[in-house]
Design a protein around this motif. Structure first.
Motif, mmCIF file in Angstrom:
data_model
loop_
_atom_site.group_PDB
_atom_site.id
_atom_site.type_symbol
_atom_site.label_atom_id
_atom_site.label_comp_id
_atom_site.label_asym_id
_atom_site.label_seq_id
_atom_site.Cartn_x
_atom_site.Cartn_y
_atom_site.Cartn_z
ATOM 1 N N ARG A 78 3.878 -10.895 13.487
ATOM 2 C CA ARG A 78 3.647 -10.540 12.113
ATOM 3 C C ARG A 78 5.124 -10.718 11.492
ATOM 4 O O ARG A 78 6.197 -10.291 11.688
ATOM 5 C CB ARG A 78 3.494 -9.080 12.091
ATOM 6 C CG ARG A 78 2.356 -8.435 12.815
ATOM 7 C CD ARG A 78 1.046 -8.950 12.150
ATOM 8 N NE ARG A 78 -0.197 -8.692 12.643
ATOM 9 C CZ ARG A 78 -1.127 -9.291 13.590
ATOM 10 N NH1 ARG A 78 -0.637 -10.429 13.895
ATOM 11 N NH2 ARG A 78 -2.218 -8.608 14.055
ATOM 12 N N VAL A 80 6.990 -9.961 8.628
ATOM 13 C CA VAL A 80 7.026 -8.823 7.800
ATOM 14 C C VAL A 80 8.637 -8.361 7.473
ATOM 15 O O VAL A 80 9.400 -8.439 8.574
ATOM 16 C CB VAL A 80 6.447 -7.737 8.455
ATOM 17 C CG1 VAL A 80 6.334 -6.332 7.818
ATOM 18 C CG2 VAL A 80 5.116 -8.056 8.741
ATOM 19 N N TYR A 99 5.648 3.939 7.553
ATOM 20 C CA TYR A 99 6.400 2.868 7.729
ATOM 21 C C TYR A 99 5.798 2.046 6.538
ATOM 22 O O TYR A 99 4.696 2.179 6.109
ATOM 23 C CB TYR A 99 5.859 2.125 8.828
ATOM 24 C CG TYR A 99 6.105 0.477 8.984
ATOM 25 C CD1 TYR A 99 7.095 0.073 9.726
ATOM 26 C CD2 TYR A 99 5.124 -0.246 8.423
ATOM 27 C CE1 TYR A 99 7.228 -1.319 10.021
ATOM 28 C CE2 TYR A 99 5.467 -1.519 8.521
ATOM 29 C CZ TYR A 99 6.262 -2.072 9.300
ATOM 30 O OH TYR A 99 6.379 -3.518 9.361
ATOM 31 N N GLN A 103 4.354 -8.321 4.065
ATOM 32 C CA GLN A 103 3.935 -9.195 5.070
ATOM 33 C C GLN A 103 3.492 -10.545 4.528
ATOM 34 O O GLN A 103 2.957 -10.732 3.506
ATOM 35 C CB GLN A 103 2.911 -8.717 5.958
ATOM 36 C CG GLN A 103 2.181 -9.860 7.008
ATOM 37 C CD GLN A 103 1.513 -9.358 8.028
ATOM 38 O OE1 GLN A 103 0.988 -10.095 8.999
ATOM 39 N NE2 GLN A 103 1.487 -7.974 8.423
ATOM 40 N N HIS A 114 -4.461 -8.759 17.604
ATOM 41 C CA HIS A 114 -4.080 -7.439 18.292
ATOM 42 C C HIS A 114 -4.441 -6.360 18.067
ATOM 43 O O HIS A 114 -5.294 -6.349 16.773
ATOM 44 C CB HIS A 114 -2.381 -7.499 18.284
ATOM 45 C CG HIS A 114 -1.836 -6.961 17.270
ATOM 46 N ND1 HIS A 114 -0.541 -7.187 17.043
ATOM 47 C CD2 HIS A 114 -2.313 -6.586 16.050
ATOM 48 C CE1 HIS A 114 0.030 -6.534 15.825
ATOM 49 N NE2 HIS A 114 -1.037 -6.366 15.320
ATOM 50 N N HIS A 116 -3.695 -1.697 18.177
ATOM 51 C CA HIS A 116 -2.717 -0.658 18.518
ATOM 52 C C HIS A 116 -3.130 0.764 18.052
ATOM 53 O O HIS A 116 -4.070 0.722 17.043
ATOM 54 C CB HIS A 116 -1.494 -0.891 17.810
ATOM 55 C CG HIS A 116 -1.350 -1.651 16.491
ATOM 56 N ND1 HIS A 116 -1.779 -0.872 15.517
ATOM 57 C CD2 HIS A 116 -1.114 -2.827 15.906
ATOM 58 C CE1 HIS A 116 -1.633 -1.752 14.491
ATOM 59 N NE2 HIS A 116 -1.175 -3.189 14.677
ATOM 60 N N ARG A 122 -3.492 -2.561 4.282
ATOM 61 C CA ARG A 122 -2.727 -3.427 3.362
ATOM 62 C C ARG A 122 -3.145 -3.432 1.890
ATOM 63 O O ARG A 122 -4.344 -3.252 1.594
ATOM 64 C CB ARG A 122 -3.460 -4.832 4.009
ATOM 65 C CG ARG A 122 -3.956 -4.921 5.475
ATOM 66 C CD ARG A 122 -2.779 -4.811 6.136
ATOM 67 N NE ARG A 122 -3.427 -4.600 7.799
ATOM 68 C CZ ARG A 122 -2.456 -4.827 8.861
ATOM 69 N NH1 ARG A 122 -1.103 -4.770 8.478
ATOM 70 N NH2 ARG A 122 -3.042 -4.304 9.997
ATOM 71 N N HIS A 155 -7.454 -6.826 14.984
ATOM 72 C CA HIS A 155 -7.140 -7.633 13.762
ATOM 73 C C HIS A 155 -6.252 -8.781 13.798
ATOM 74 O O HIS A 155 -5.358 -8.652 14.609
ATOM 75 C CB HIS A 155 -6.608 -6.469 12.685
ATOM 76 C CG HIS A 155 -5.357 -5.637 13.209
ATOM 77 N ND1 HIS A 155 -5.361 -4.740 13.930
ATOM 78 C CD2 HIS A 155 -4.270 -5.879 12.873
ATOM 79 C CE1 HIS A 155 -4.428 -4.406 14.195
ATOM 80 N NE2 HIS A 155 -3.397 -4.883 13.499
ATOM 81 N N HIS A 157 -4.760 -11.925 10.842
ATOM 82 C CA HIS A 157 -4.906 -12.161 9.464
ATOM 83 C C HIS A 157 -4.710 -13.796 9.396
ATOM 84 O O HIS A 157 -3.887 -14.267 10.146
ATOM 85 C CB HIS A 157 -3.431 -11.710 8.884
ATOM 86 C CG HIS A 157 -3.212 -10.249 9.352
ATOM 87 N ND1 HIS A 157 -4.038 -9.177 8.806
ATOM 88 C CD2 HIS A 157 -2.121 -9.727 9.877
ATOM 89 C CE1 HIS A 157 -3.574 -8.011 9.262
ATOM 90 N NE2 HIS A 157 -2.560 -8.257 9.736
ATOM 91 N N ASP A 169 2.322 -3.712 3.695
ATOM 92 C CA ASP A 169 1.628 -3.111 5.066
ATOM 93 C C ASP A 169 2.168 -1.559 4.791
ATOM 94 O O ASP A 169 3.255 -1.310 4.926
ATOM 95 C CB ASP A 169 2.342 -3.616 6.024
ATOM 96 C CG ASP A 169 1.618 -4.819 6.873
ATOM 97 O OD1 ASP A 169 0.465 -4.750 6.633
ATOM 98 O OD2 ASP A 169 2.312 -5.931 7.199
ATOM 99 N N LEU A 171 1.817 1.659 7.364
ATOM 100 C CA LEU A 171 1.318 2.187 8.554
ATOM 101 C C LEU A 171 1.854 3.640 8.973
ATOM 102 O O LEU A 171 2.940 3.996 8.437
ATOM 103 C CB LEU A 171 1.795 1.211 9.854
ATOM 104 C CG LEU A 171 1.066 -0.016 10.008
ATOM 105 C CD1 LEU A 171 1.725 -1.348 8.945
ATOM 106 C CD2 LEU A 171 1.030 -0.590 11.462
ATOM 107 N N ILE A 173 3.459 4.235 11.645
ATOM 108 C CA ILE A 173 4.137 3.875 13.277
ATOM 109 C C ILE A 173 5.093 5.256 13.385
ATOM 110 O O ILE A 173 5.419 5.654 14.496
ATOM 111 C CB ILE A 173 5.093 2.891 13.049
ATOM 112 C CG1 ILE A 173 4.264 1.655 12.857
ATOM 113 C CG2 ILE A 173 6.529 2.489 13.928
ATOM 114 C CD1 ILE A 173 4.933 0.152 12.613
HETATM 115 O O1 GTQ Z 1 -0.235 -6.724 10.797
HETATM 116 O O2 GTQ Z 1 -0.881 -5.585 12.624
HETATM 117 O O3 GTQ Z 1 3.900 -4.451 9.139
HETATM 118 O O4 GTQ Z 1 1.120 -4.596 13.681
HETATM 119 C C1 GTQ Z 1 3.858 -3.970 11.606
HETATM 120 C C2 GTQ Z 1 2.939 -3.664 12.596
HETATM 121 C C3 GTQ Z 1 1.807 -5.133 10.496
HETATM 122 C C4 GTQ Z 1 -0.062 -5.815 11.526
HETATM 123 C C5 GTQ Z 1 3.223 -4.548 10.278
HETATM 124 C C6 GTQ Z 1 1.794 -4.328 12.545
HETATM 125 C C7 GTQ Z 1 1.238 -5.047 11.645
#
Ligand code: GTQ
Length: 356
Positions: A78, A80, A99, A103, A114, A116, A122, A155, A157, A169, A171, A173
């Motif tokens: 990613r 980012v 977080y 991106q 991936h 998680h 987004r 997902h 992109h 992004d 998240l 986290i």
């Molecule tokens: O696009 O899946 O900014 O997994 C940080 C972790 C984006 C993503 C982020 C991520 C992603």
């Protein structure tokens, strides 16, 4: 009035010395006296290490495009740039629970598939024609669309268009890290095989409807069924709302994005909404326990967060820490997108606001 001052009888000198001896002896056994730290632990009001901050879009974009020349989306997994709160150095966090990052996916690139346990949203800042595929179903992006990748959904992109695409992004986290509940997997191929044609998600779940099956067989409906909230839809609703009511004195006109099956926040850990402040409108001061990331969609104005004041232009991003007194001012019609940790606090029966 409640008593907010800590008043304790003072310690005598020899008492203090004997206590220090006790502390020294206890320390190797990992014991610590609460009374030395109680007032720092149980505070009158939220004490956050997060501070208010603003990122101008053009600045971040410049660095992101430079990164685009140096590393591919595939190499980076990613690509980012993290917006890190100045009060939380090294924590990759914009608030203690959220977080934020910008991106970039360049034409022809794929950020590989991936999944998680962190939930992600987004918010498209620039460009159109790229997609996020959620469990193999593509949501094609337009500017200012909201797209979700809820926890544990595959997902990837991709950008088949010929313009760069940049999104914000958001998240959870830091929340998932605090709970030590992180898991992640790579699919092992760049793109998930197509599961449904693009657009079926909105058609099935985005119109106040949901699939039914006869008898006792329940239609398979994911926990967060809807993952695409287009700008064309939410902006029309926000304009209609603004035409039909007086603005709320503290937040203006606001519409929350909902999970259509629960009527609650879009994801278990993240709430999101949009606001419209009419030209010339100034809010009253409000504090809330949620921490929030805002981005400007349209218009100009400023925001006062605690002791800081920031002028606002389109795509600027600001962070409002928990309990910071906040006042918004719109010079021209101001439209904002925001995501926060409110839903977490509500579930824990902790959410509070104070409106002046
Ligand atoms: O696009 O899946 O900014 O997994 C940080 C972790 C984006 C993503 C982020 C991520 C992603």
């Amino acid at each position: 009035m409640p008593d907010t001052q800590r008043r304790q009888p003072p310690l005598a000198n020899d008492q203090r010395a004997q206590l220090e001896t006790l502390y020294e002896e206890m320390r190797p056994r990992h014991l610590y006296p609460l009374w030395e730290v109680l007032s720092a632990l149980v505070t009158h009001e939220p004490q956050t290490r997060a501070v208010p901050a603003k990122w101008a879009y053009g600045d971040v974009r410049g660095y992101l495009m430079r990164a685009g020349d140096l590393i591919s989306a595939e190499q980076a997994e990613r690509r980012v740039l993290i917006l890190e709160n100045p009060g939380l150095p090294g924590e990759s966090a914009i608030t203690p629970r959220l977080y934020a990052g910008l991106q970039l996916v360049l034409p022809g690139e794929v950020a590989p598939c991936h999944r998680h346990s962190q939930s992600a949203l987004r918010f498209i800042m620039e460009g159109d024609g790229a997609y996020t595929a959620v469990d193999g179903e593509k949501a094609f992006m337009k500017q200012f669309d909201l797209i979700l990748t809820p926890n544990w959904r595959w997902h990837d992109h991709g950008n088949p268009s010929n313009n760069p695409i940049i999104w914000l992004d958001g998240l959870d986290i830091p929340t998932i890290r605090a709970l030590d509940a992180q898991f992640a997997e790579r699919l092992g191929q760049p793109s998930h095989p197509e599961s449904e044609p693009a657009g079926s998600n909105r058609a099935k779940f985005g119109r106040g409807l949901r699939p039914l099956r006869a008898g006792s067989v329940r239609a398979e409906i994911p926990r967060e069924p809807l993952f695409h909230y287009p700008y064309a839809d939410w902006s029309a609703s926000l304009e209609a709302l603004a035409a039909s009511e007086l603005p709320d004195p503290h937040i203006g006109h606001a519409l929350e994005f909902l999970n259509p099956t629960t009527g609650g926040a879009v994801m278990p850990t993240i709430s999101a909404h949009v606001r419209l402040l009419p030209a010339g409108f100034e809010t009253r001061v409000r504090r809330s326990t949620e921490s929030a990331v805002f981005t400007v969609i349209e218009g100009a104005g400023d925001v006062q967060i605690g002791d800081e004041t920031y002028t606002l232009s389109p795509r600027d991003m600001v962070v409002v820490p928990s309990w910071a007194a906040t006042r918004w001012r719109a010079d021209t019609k101001l439209v904002l997108f925001t995501y926060t940790d409110r839903v977490v606090q509500e579930k824990l029966c902790l959410y509070r606001e104070h409106c002046e």
